[in-house]
Design a protein around this motif. Structure first.
Motif, PDB file in Angstrom:
ATOM      1  N   ALA A 106       0.812  -1.229   0.000  1.00  0.00           N
ATOM      2  CA  ALA A 106       0.000   0.000   0.000  1.00  0.00           C
ATOM      3  C   ALA A 106       0.844   1.278   0.000  1.00  0.00           C
ATOM      4  N   LEU A 107       2.173   1.137   0.046  1.00  0.00           N
ATOM      5  CA  LEU A 107       3.034   2.320   0.015  1.00  0.00           C
ATOM      6  C   LEU A 107       3.654   2.548  -1.358  1.00  0.00           C
ATOM      7  N   LEU A 108       3.854   1.468  -2.102  1.00  0.00           N
ATOM      8  CA  LEU A 108       4.468   1.557  -3.411  1.00  0.00           C
ATOM      9  C   LEU A 108       3.396   1.441  -4.493  1.00  0.00           C
ATOM     10  N   HIS A 109       3.558   2.232  -5.556  1.00  0.00           N
ATOM     11  CA  HIS A 109       2.528   2.281  -6.589  1.00  0.00           C
ATOM     12  C   HIS A 109       3.048   1.875  -7.968  1.00  0.00           C
ATOM     13  N   ALA A 110       4.187   2.414  -8.378  1.00  0.00           N
ATOM     14  CA  ALA A 110       4.738   2.079  -9.697  1.00  0.00           C
ATOM     15  C   ALA A 110       6.258   1.994  -9.591  1.00  0.00           C
ATOM     16  N   PRO A 111       6.771   1.022  -8.802  1.00  0.00           N
ATOM     17  CA  PRO A 111       8.211   0.946  -8.553  1.00  0.00           C
ATOM     18  C   PRO A 111       8.987   0.474  -9.778  1.00  0.00           C
ATOM     19  N   VAL A 112      10.165   1.082  -9.981  1.00  0.00           N
ATOM     20  CA  VAL A 112      11.003   0.678 -11.114  1.00  0.00           C
ATOM     21  C   VAL A 112      12.402   0.255 -10.696  1.00  0.00           C
ATOM     22  N   ALA A 113      12.879   0.701  -9.533  1.00  0.00           N
ATOM     23  CA  ALA A 113      14.257   0.390  -9.138  1.00  0.00           C
ATOM     24  C   ALA A 113      14.379   0.318  -7.630  1.00  0.00           C
ATOM     25  N   ASN A 127       7.114   7.732 -11.571  1.00  0.00           N
ATOM     26  CA  ASN A 127       6.808   9.161 -11.629  1.00  0.00           C
ATOM     27  C   ASN A 127       7.860  10.028 -10.925  1.00  0.00           C
ATOM     28  N   GLY A 128       8.965   9.418 -10.481  1.00  0.00           N
ATOM     29  CA  GLY A 128      10.018  10.179  -9.817  1.00  0.00           C
ATOM     30  C   GLY A 128       9.908  10.217  -8.312  1.00  0.00           C
ATOM     31  N   ARG A 129       8.936   9.551  -7.739  1.00  0.00           N
ATOM     32  CA  ARG A 129       8.797   9.503  -6.284  1.00  0.00           C
ATOM     33  C   ARG A 129       9.810   8.518  -5.715  1.00  0.00           C
ATOM     34  N   LEU A 130      10.520   8.949  -4.669  1.00  0.00           N
ATOM     35  CA  LEU A 130      11.506   8.105  -4.005  1.00  0.00           C
ATOM     36  C   LEU A 130      10.991   7.749  -2.621  1.00  0.00           C
ATOM     37  N   VAL A 131      10.852   6.456  -2.353  1.00  0.00           N
ATOM     38  CA  VAL A 131      10.363   5.970  -1.055  1.00  0.00           C
ATOM     39  C   VAL A 131      11.539   5.383  -0.288  1.00  0.00           C
ATOM     40  N   MET A 132      11.712   5.814   0.965  1.00  0.00           N
ATOM     41  CA  MET A 132      12.853   5.410   1.782  1.00  0.00           C
ATOM     42  C   MET A 132      12.374   4.663   3.026  1.00  0.00           C
ATOM     43  N   PHE A 133      12.781   3.410   3.146  1.00  0.00           N
ATOM     44  CA  PHE A 133      12.459   2.587   4.307  1.00  0.00           C
ATOM     45  C   PHE A 133      13.685   2.585   5.230  1.00  0.00           C
ATOM     46  N   ARG A 134      13.548   3.182   6.391  1.00  0.00           N
ATOM     47  CA  ARG A 134      14.646   3.224   7.353  1.00  0.00           C
ATOM     48  C   ARG A 134      14.506   2.066   8.345  1.00  0.00           C
ATOM     49  N   SER A 135      15.387   2.032   9.328  1.00  0.00           N
ATOM     50  CA  SER A 135      15.316   0.974  10.338  1.00  0.00           C
ATOM     51  C   SER A 135      13.996   1.063  11.094  1.00  0.00           C
TER      52      SER A 135
END
Length: 372
Positions: A106-113, A127-135
């Protein structure tokens, strides 16, 4: 038992002798110590539960070569999840190829890398959105001003810089990224469209593209701007269509009969989706060292993005949303046969009968409930 083998390997790397046993070891214990299938694993692992994977990455351990990496993360396009998969058998925990858990629903929509680093897990979207999962459970995101469809890859260096690759340029940000990049590297027409990138511990940026130029290396000049240091054409690399690039970390290559030591960032691994091969390149010269034909080892695999563990396993995402594979160390080692790396002979008995020499040892993710 596996820790005894790893300690011996670590002592050899540091130039030290392994401590002698106080008593004569049990023969079966010696056999298991030398041939532990979690150390010398010869099977090709197919992540059978994942039919569409955009990118793959091994769990990050920094420059630690004593702790073996057993888990790879797959960026599933069909479900938009980060899926943890056992790259080889984990004693008492998982079979090779077994799914270990998911993250990002539910957090990622169109991941490419995807990039997994010591500072967190980074996912770049179309779309250029960067999602960062920290500890822990910390998740953050930032919208980068990029034309839709142009984002291609993300890499986070050991210096804490975030590199975002588009089809025509590389943008370099701090971590977390701000609104404006610190640097922008415009790629030459002969290199575009760019498809993948990697960054060495020295800060050299390696960009792979589908143009006439297959690979280019950039570095920060004293003037404060990035410059191209060297480049290689696809013809010189013997590659038809580059799909992925990965710098080899500092690693040990445990294969039957010997162990090899490879220095950090000494070699580069490319995937060729056209010829279905993996190609190892010497970093200082960009000359080809060796290659492996995946049509023999993994029939049906068209290689895309890839990553290399500190034990020489190669995680490969299938190009065009294919499945993901974890390839055994011997495949990477075969590309380094003529390379001047350090090897030491290891006295081994025959491999255990439950380890196939070259067969596809895929699993469907059975035996639920065994988790780390």
């Amino acid at each position: 038992m596996r820790f005894r083998s790893l300690i011996a390997a670590a002592c050899w790397v540091c130039g030290l002798a392994a401590p002698a046993a106080a008593t004569a070891p049990d023969p079966e214990a010696v056999r298991q110590d030398s041939l532990n299938r979690a150390v010398v694993w010869n099977g090709v692992v197919r992540c059978a539960t994942l039919s569409q994977v955009n990118d793959v990455a091994f769990t990050a351990v920094g420059r630690n070569i004593v702790t073996s990496v057993d888990i790879l993360w797959a960026l599933a396009d069909s479900t938009h999840d980060l899926v943890a998969v056992a790259a080889r058998p984990i004693k008492g925990t998982a079979d090779a190829g077994e799914e270990m858990g998911r993250r990002g629903a539910a957090l990622l929509h169109a991941p490419v890398a995807l990039h997994v680093g010591t500072s967190g897990t980074f996912v770049l979207e179309k779309n250029g959105r960067l999602v960062m999962f920290r500890s822990g459970t910390v998740v953050d995101s930032v919208a980068l001003a990029m034309p839709a469809g142009t984002p291609r890859d993300v890499f986070v260096s050991t210096a804490g810089l975030v590199y975002i690759l588009s089809t025509t340029e590389v943008r370099v940000f701090g971590d977390p990224p701000g609104a404006t990049p610190l640097w922008t590297i415009a790629l030459p027409p002969a290199l575009v469209p760019a498809v993948a990138c990697a960054v060495s511990s020295r800060g050299e940026v390696f960009v792979a593209g589908e143009g006439k130029t297959g690979l280019a290396v950039y570095d920060l000049a004293p003037t404060g701007a990035y410059r191209m240091l060297r480049q290689a054409t696809r013809v010189a690399l013997g590659i038809d269509r580059i799909a992925g690039v990965s710098l080899l970390p500092a690693l040990l290559l445990p294969i039957e009969g010997r162990e090899g030591w490879v220095s950090e960032d000494r070699y580069l691994l490319l995937s060729d989706r056209g010829k279905r091969t993996l190609v190892t390149v010497d970093v200082p010269t960009l000359h080809v060292v060796g290659s492996a034909d995946l049509a023999i080892e993994a029939p049906g695999l068209v290689p895309g993005r890839l990553d290399v563990s500190n034990r020489g396993q190669v995680a490969v995402a299938g190009a065009a949303n294919g499945p993901a594979y974890s390839l055994p160390t011997r495949i990477l080692a075969s590309t380094l046969t003529d390379a001047p790396i350090r090897w030491r002979e290891v006295t081994l008995l025959s491999l255990p009968t439950d380890i196939p020499a070259a067969a596809d040892s895929s699993h469907s993710g059975a035996a639920p409930g065994r988790r780390p």
